[in-house]
Scaffold this motif. Structure first.
Motif, PDB file in Angstrom:
ATOM      1  N   VAL A  35     -24.584   5.066 -30.358  1.00  0.00           N
ATOM      2  CA  VAL A  35     -23.966   5.306 -29.091  1.00  0.00           C
ATOM      3  C   VAL A  35     -25.468   5.722 -28.063  1.00  0.00           C
ATOM      4  CG1 VAL A  35     -22.891   6.743 -27.365  1.00  0.00           C
ATOM      5  CG2 VAL A  35     -21.839   5.822 -28.875  1.00  0.00           C
ATOM      6  N   LEU A  36     -26.383   6.274 -28.699  1.00  0.00           N
ATOM      7  CA  LEU A  36     -27.302   7.164 -28.192  1.00  0.00           C
ATOM      8  C   LEU A  36     -28.474   6.052 -27.796  1.00  0.00           C
ATOM      9  CD1 LEU A  36     -28.081  10.577 -29.142  1.00  0.00           C
ATOM     10  CD2 LEU A  36     -27.102   9.314 -27.464  1.00  0.00           C
ATOM     11  N   VAL A  39     -26.430   1.883 -26.139  1.00  0.00           N
ATOM     12  CA  VAL A  39     -26.068   1.887 -24.651  1.00  0.00           C
ATOM     13  C   VAL A  39     -27.024   2.516 -24.330  1.00  0.00           C
ATOM     14  CG1 VAL A  39     -23.404   2.438 -24.202  1.00  0.00           C
ATOM     15  CG2 VAL A  39     -24.089   1.133 -26.531  1.00  0.00           C
ATOM     16  N   LEU A  40     -26.599   3.882 -24.316  1.00  0.00           N
ATOM     17  CA  LEU A  40     -27.904   5.044 -24.052  1.00  0.00           C
ATOM     18  C   LEU A  40     -28.940   4.954 -23.455  1.00  0.00           C
ATOM     19  CD1 LEU A  40     -26.089   8.086 -24.788  1.00  0.00           C
ATOM     20  CD2 LEU A  40     -25.275   6.703 -22.183  1.00  0.00           C
ATOM     21  N   ALA A  41     -29.791   4.538 -23.823  1.00  0.00           N
ATOM     22  CA  ALA A  41     -30.870   4.193 -24.090  1.00  0.00           C
ATOM     23  C   ALA A  41     -31.272   2.689 -23.222  1.00  0.00           C
ATOM     24  CB  ALA A  41     -31.624   4.452 -25.753  1.00  0.00           C
ATOM     25  N   LEU A  43     -29.464   1.296 -20.951  1.00  0.00           N
ATOM     26  CA  LEU A  43     -28.848   1.791 -19.217  1.00  0.00           C
ATOM     27  C   LEU A  43     -29.740   2.374 -18.835  1.00  0.00           C
ATOM     28  CD1 LEU A  43     -26.356   1.906 -17.683  1.00  0.00           C
ATOM     29  CD2 LEU A  43     -25.842   3.837 -18.708  1.00  0.00           C
ATOM     30  N   VAL A  44     -30.624   3.732 -19.873  1.00  0.00           N
ATOM     31  CA  VAL A  44     -31.357   4.619 -18.569  1.00  0.00           C
ATOM     32  C   VAL A  44     -32.230   3.099 -18.156  1.00  0.00           C
ATOM     33  CG1 VAL A  44     -33.179   6.124 -18.886  1.00  0.00           C
ATOM     34  CG2 VAL A  44     -30.844   6.479 -19.839  1.00  0.00           C
ATOM     35  N   GLU A  45     -33.257   3.235 -19.410  1.00  0.00           N
ATOM     36  CA  GLU A  45     -34.034   2.418 -19.155  1.00  0.00           C
ATOM     37  C   GLU A  45     -34.222   1.217 -17.816  1.00  0.00           C
ATOM     38  OE1 GLU A  45     -34.733   0.239 -23.293  1.00  0.00           O
ATOM     39  OE2 GLU A  45     -36.275   1.956 -23.904  1.00  0.00           O
ATOM     40  N   ILE A 112     -28.275  -3.934 -23.977  1.00  0.00           N
ATOM     41  CA  ILE A 112     -27.414  -3.435 -25.294  1.00  0.00           C
ATOM     42  C   ILE A 112     -27.466  -4.011 -26.261  1.00  0.00           C
ATOM     43  CG2 ILE A 112     -25.356  -2.482 -26.095  1.00  0.00           C
ATOM     44  CD1 ILE A 112     -24.598  -1.819 -22.546  1.00  0.00           C
TER      45      ILE A 112
END
Length: 131
Positions: A35-36, A39-41, A43-45, A112
């Motif tokens: 997830v981190l 998905v999240l990395a 998304l932030v990038e 992703i």
């Protein structure tokens, strides 16, 4: 994605990636890691490099400058020289998707998918060993 898979199999292994792969191999941390990191990395990038930076640059100097500069910044943010070299072509791809579609969604989906594919083959070996 073919580039990412090929590089992850035969290319130089940045130290940061070695640490990430050790975390992903731990079955207790697998879900949270995916997830981190997958998905999240991304998304932030994507929000930072293809959203804010690309948008700001495109408004001032045009989409081609925004594409190249945001790709360079994306690669540079990965700090290790080997990782910078590996991330630059991906940054160009993600930036091209942003430029071509005028949307963050295609670059986000590709990012992703890239991160997930880069991590999943290593994590499935842990899962397969337990099954």
């Amino acid at each position: 994605m073919a580039l990412s898979v090929a590089v992850s199999q035969v290319g130089p292994q940045p130290e940061g990636m070695k640490q990430v792969l050790e975390i992903v191999r731990d079955l207790n941390q697998l879900a949270a890691s995916l997830v981190l990191l997958a998905v999240l990395a991304p998304l932030v990038e994507e929000l930072v490099f293809r959203g804010l930076l690309y948008g700001w640059l495109a408004g001032r100097w045009g989409r081609n400058v925004a594409w190249i500069v945001s790709s360079i910044a994306f690669a540079a943010a990965h700090t290790e020289p080997a990782h910078i070299v590996l991330c630059f072509p991906l940054g160009l791809l993600f930036g091209w998707l942003r430029k071509r579609t005028d949307s963050l969604l295609p670059s986000l989906v590709a990012h992703i998918a890239n991160n997930g594919l880069a991590l999943w083959p290593r994590s499935t070996s842990t899962v397969d060993a337990l099954v």
